[in-house]
Write a protein that holds these residues in place. Structure first.
Motif, mmCIF file in Angstrom:
data_model
loop_
_atom_site.group_PDB
_atom_site.id
_atom_site.type_symbol
_atom_site.label_atom_id
_atom_site.label_comp_id
_atom_site.label_asym_id
_atom_site.label_seq_id
_atom_site.Cartn_x
_atom_site.Cartn_y
_atom_site.Cartn_z
ATOM 1 N N LEU A 269 0.810 -1.214 0.000
ATOM 2 C CA LEU A 269 0.000 0.000 0.000
ATOM 3 C C LEU A 269 0.842 1.261 0.000
ATOM 4 O O LEU A 269 0.309 2.362 -0.154
ATOM 5 N N ARG A 270 2.172 1.116 0.172
ATOM 6 C CA ARG A 270 3.042 2.288 0.148
ATOM 7 C C ARG A 270 3.433 2.683 -1.264
ATOM 8 O O ARG A 270 3.977 3.765 -1.480
ATOM 9 N N HIS A 271 3.177 1.817 -2.233
ATOM 10 C CA HIS A 271 3.475 2.167 -3.615
ATOM 11 C C HIS A 271 2.478 3.210 -4.093
ATOM 12 O O HIS A 271 1.262 3.034 -3.979
ATOM 13 N N GLY A 277 -5.851 3.149 -6.650
ATOM 14 C CA GLY A 277 -6.272 2.181 -7.651
ATOM 15 C C GLY A 277 -7.182 1.120 -7.070
ATOM 16 O O GLY A 277 -8.196 0.744 -7.675
ATOM 17 N N LEU A 278 -6.832 0.610 -5.889
ATOM 18 C CA LEU A 278 -7.694 -0.361 -5.218
ATOM 19 C C LEU A 278 -9.052 0.245 -4.892
ATOM 20 O O LEU A 278 -10.093 -0.404 -5.063
ATOM 21 N N LEU A 279 -9.061 1.489 -4.418
ATOM 22 C CA LEU A 279 -10.322 2.151 -4.094
ATOM 23 C C LEU A 279 -11.197 2.282 -5.340
ATOM 24 O O LEU A 279 -12.402 2.006 -5.297
ATOM 25 N N ALA A 280 -10.593 2.690 -6.458
ATOM 26 C CA ALA A 280 -11.361 2.842 -7.693
ATOM 27 C C ALA A 280 -11.936 1.501 -8.147
ATOM 28 O O ALA A 280 -13.107 1.411 -8.554
ATOM 29 N N CYS A 281 -11.137 0.439 -8.079
ATOM 30 C CA CYS A 281 -11.626 -0.895 -8.446
ATOM 31 C C CYS A 281 -12.803 -1.307 -7.575
ATOM 32 O O CYS A 281 -13.813 -1.834 -8.065
ATOM 33 N N ALA A 380 -13.619 -0.688 -19.365
ATOM 34 C CA ALA A 380 -12.645 0.374 -19.614
ATOM 35 C C ALA A 380 -12.060 0.919 -18.328
ATOM 36 O O ALA A 380 -10.912 1.410 -18.317
ATOM 37 N N SER A 381 -12.813 0.858 -17.248
ATOM 38 C CA SER A 381 -12.302 1.374 -15.978
ATOM 39 C C SER A 381 -11.588 0.298 -15.171
ATOM 40 O O SER A 381 -10.526 0.538 -14.598
ATOM 41 N N PHE A 382 -12.138 -0.909 -15.137
ATOM 42 C CA PHE A 382 -11.644 -1.928 -14.226
ATOM 43 C C PHE A 382 -10.379 -2.621 -14.742
ATOM 44 O O PHE A 382 -9.385 -2.745 -14.015
ATOM 45 N N SER A 383 -10.396 -3.080 -15.975
ATOM 46 C CA SER A 383 -9.262 -3.865 -16.494
ATOM 47 C C SER A 383 -7.946 -3.095 -16.477
ATOM 48 O O SER A 383 -6.924 -3.615 -16.019
ATOM 49 N N PRO A 384 -7.904 -1.848 -16.985
ATOM 50 C CA PRO A 384 -6.632 -1.125 -16.945
ATOM 51 C C PRO A 384 -6.122 -0.869 -15.527
ATOM 52 O O PRO A 384 -4.909 -0.841 -15.305
ATOM 53 N N LEU A 385 -7.040 -0.689 -14.572
ATOM 54 C CA LEU A 385 -6.605 -0.446 -13.199
ATOM 55 C C LEU A 385 -5.945 -1.678 -12.604
ATOM 56 O O LEU A 385 -4.894 -1.583 -11.966
ATOM 57 N N VAL A 386 -6.552 -2.856 -12.801
ATOM 58 C CA VAL A 386 -5.949 -4.080 -12.274
ATOM 59 C C VAL A 386 -4.603 -4.327 -12.944
ATOM 60 O O VAL A 386 -3.623 -4.705 -12.294
ATOM 61 N N LEU A 404 -5.662 -8.289 -1.471
ATOM 62 C CA LEU A 404 -6.327 -6.996 -1.387
ATOM 63 C C LEU A 404 -7.396 -6.846 -2.462
ATOM 64 O O LEU A 404 -8.497 -6.342 -2.191
ATOM 65 N N VAL A 405 -7.095 -7.280 -3.693
ATOM 66 C CA VAL A 405 -8.080 -7.180 -4.776
ATOM 67 C C VAL A 405 -9.272 -8.087 -4.480
ATOM 68 O O VAL A 405 -10.432 -7.676 -4.607
ATOM 69 N N SER A 406 -9.013 -9.339 -4.084
ATOM 70 C CA SER A 406 -10.097 -10.289 -3.820
ATOM 71 C C SER A 406 -10.965 -9.827 -2.651
ATOM 72 O O SER A 406 -12.202 -9.812 -2.747
#
Length: 473
Positions: A269-271, A277-281, A380-386, A404-406
């Motif tokens: 999470l420090r990156h 990005g996680l929040l947006a997903c 368009a929003s989800f795939s590029p973020l992951v 974190l994603v799961s």
């Protein structure tokens, strides 16, 4: 080269099929629920646990499952989870009563929690460059559309009454599929692990602390509404669960500083760009789950659609997601910074338009066109973020990112159904109210995506470097 490409394709197919089974199983059971209740007697709480038990054990154990993958090897743990999921599905299909079915569903959720985190970890570790972008696009499609696909599959299986198995076919179908996947998976995952396992002690206190926090948060959300719990219990659950998760993260950070083998490597999470990005997903996935829930209720309860017909109505959404997901990796690099921001905005407009159109009926042509646009915007929003997250986080931390994603997308889906679905149930004659809430949340998701797609700066080993821009996908 051809043999290696074929092996990579087979590996991806096995991973995505396993992910699809786990993603679809919640909605398959939901579609079969009325038939299950008619066939198996039992108190309402037990019947509700048939649906909720899977989600509960999945949510509680998914971080632990990711840690087990890093500790014993992603491929080995994936096959272990797959075999457990397949056997638990058999137990569900043969359950003689509601209590046995609840227990089998809980084991099924636990096995999914072991299997699912390994999917993204193996994709990140096994693919690179454009191949990884395409694999992430396919993974995002399966993750996002599994619930809708489960509605269609569940409706078909229950309606067809294959072999006279009725609702049991919805679970038994996993048995031959899981068996084939296990046999193929043993072949494509043979050999040394792509990332050497780290034989570290399992963080027992961390497991217990996270389990308590997740149960506090998820249990009232998935059971409270159907069992008639007061609304304040839902708000209290969110607050208490958030506090518990905060305590868990602080505890894990202290363990990491002491080099004491934390359950979750919170240093990811420090990156720069990873938290946003996680929040947006999570926002996009939560809004999608709430939108799917509300529109399904409107089509079934308001317009008299069957569960199967309501599921089929979402096929344009799935088509838009699939086509856009396939196209995104082939777009110029600069699209990676634009699409994650534009996607939530277009999805918000589509949700509002669908809510307005579906109030008095369902016009198939404009409704399908809007759902197609919404699905494309979602991809368009989800795939590029992951894909961007897997590029920022090093492969050594793949298990932490996968956890974190799961966990994040699962919690977001539960919260989305609770908040957006709860508003729909409270104001059934005001269809624009849940649409307005969804749009507001998606605007916040677009803002988070904008922060996540700015040029990132990563600090490895005490040295700050500019992370390269990755290809959209």
């Amino acid at each position: 080269m051809t043999e290696r490409t074929g092996r990579s394709a087979a590996l991806l197919a096995v991973l995505l099929a396993g992910q699809a089974m786990a993603s679809m199983d919640t909605s398959i059971a939901a579609v079969a629920a009325p038939t299950i209740r008619a066939d198996l007697a039992g108190p309402p709480a037990v019947q509700q646990l048939v649906l909720a038990g899977y989600t509960l054990t999945f949510a509680v154990l998914v971080v632990t499952g990711a840690r087990l993958g890093a500790r014993h090897g992603y491929g080995r743990v994936f096959l272990l989870g797959l075999s457990g999921f397949t056997l638990a599905s058999l137990a569900c299909g043969l359950a003689p009563g509601p209590v046995a079915l609840v227990l089998a569903r809980a084991v099924q959720g636990a096995a999914a929690a072991v299997m699912v985190p390994q999917v993204l970890s193996l994709i990140q570790a096994s693919f690179a460059g454009a191949a990884r972008a395409r694999a992430i696009g396919a993974y995002a499609m399966v993750l996002a559309l599994g619930v809708a696909a489960g509605q269609v599959a569940g409706g078909l299986l229950v309606t067809a009454d294959l072999g006279g198995f009725s609702w049991r076919a919805a679970f038994l179908v996993n048995v031959p599929v899981g068996g084939v996947l296990w046999l193929v998976g043993r072949q494509v995952l043979a050999g040394p692990p792509v990332v050497p396992p780290r034989r570290e002690a399992l963080d027992g206190p961390g497991v217990l602390l996270l389990a308590a926090a997740m149960l506090t948060l998820v249990l009232p959300l998935v059971l409270g509404r159907d069992l008639g719990w007061p609304r304040w219990t839902l708000a209290a659950a969110v607050v208490a669960g958030a506090i518990g998760l905060r305590l868990f993260l602080r505890y894990e950070a202290r363990r990491a500083r002491r080099d004491a083998d934390p359950l979750l490597d919170v240093t990811v999470l420090r990156h720069s760009g990873v938290p946003a990005g996680l929040l947006a997903c999570c926002v996009v996935m939560g809004c999608y789950a709430g939108f799917l829930f509300v529109l399904t209720l409107r089509l079934q309860d308001g317009l008299g659609f069957t569960a199967l017909a309501a599921g089929l109505a979402f096929l344009p959404y799935a088509s838009g997601f699939a086509l856009c997901g396939l196209a995104v990796p082939r777009l110029p690099d600069r699209a990676g910074a634009v699409l994650p921001v534009a996607g939530p905005l277009v999805l918000a407009a589509a949700v509002a338009a669908v809510a307005w159109l579906s109030h008095g009926g369902w016009p198939w042509l404009p409704g399908s066109a809007l759902l197609f646009a919404g699905g494309a915007a979602h991809a368009a929003s989800f795939s590029p973020l992951v894909s961007r997250l897997t590029g920022i986080v090093p492969v050594a931390s793949a298990a932490a990112l996968s956890a974190l994603v799961s966990t994040g997308t699962l919690l977001a889906a539960v919260l989305g159904v609770t908040l957006i679905g709860g508003l729909h149930l409270a104001l059934p004659d005001t269809p624009l109210a849940p649409a307005a809430l969804t749009a507001a949340l998606l605007l916040s998701g677009a803002h988070a995506a904008h922060r996540a797609t700015r040029p990132t700066r990563v600090r490895p080993a005490g040295q700050e470097v500019v992370a390269p821009t990755r290809r959209a996908g």
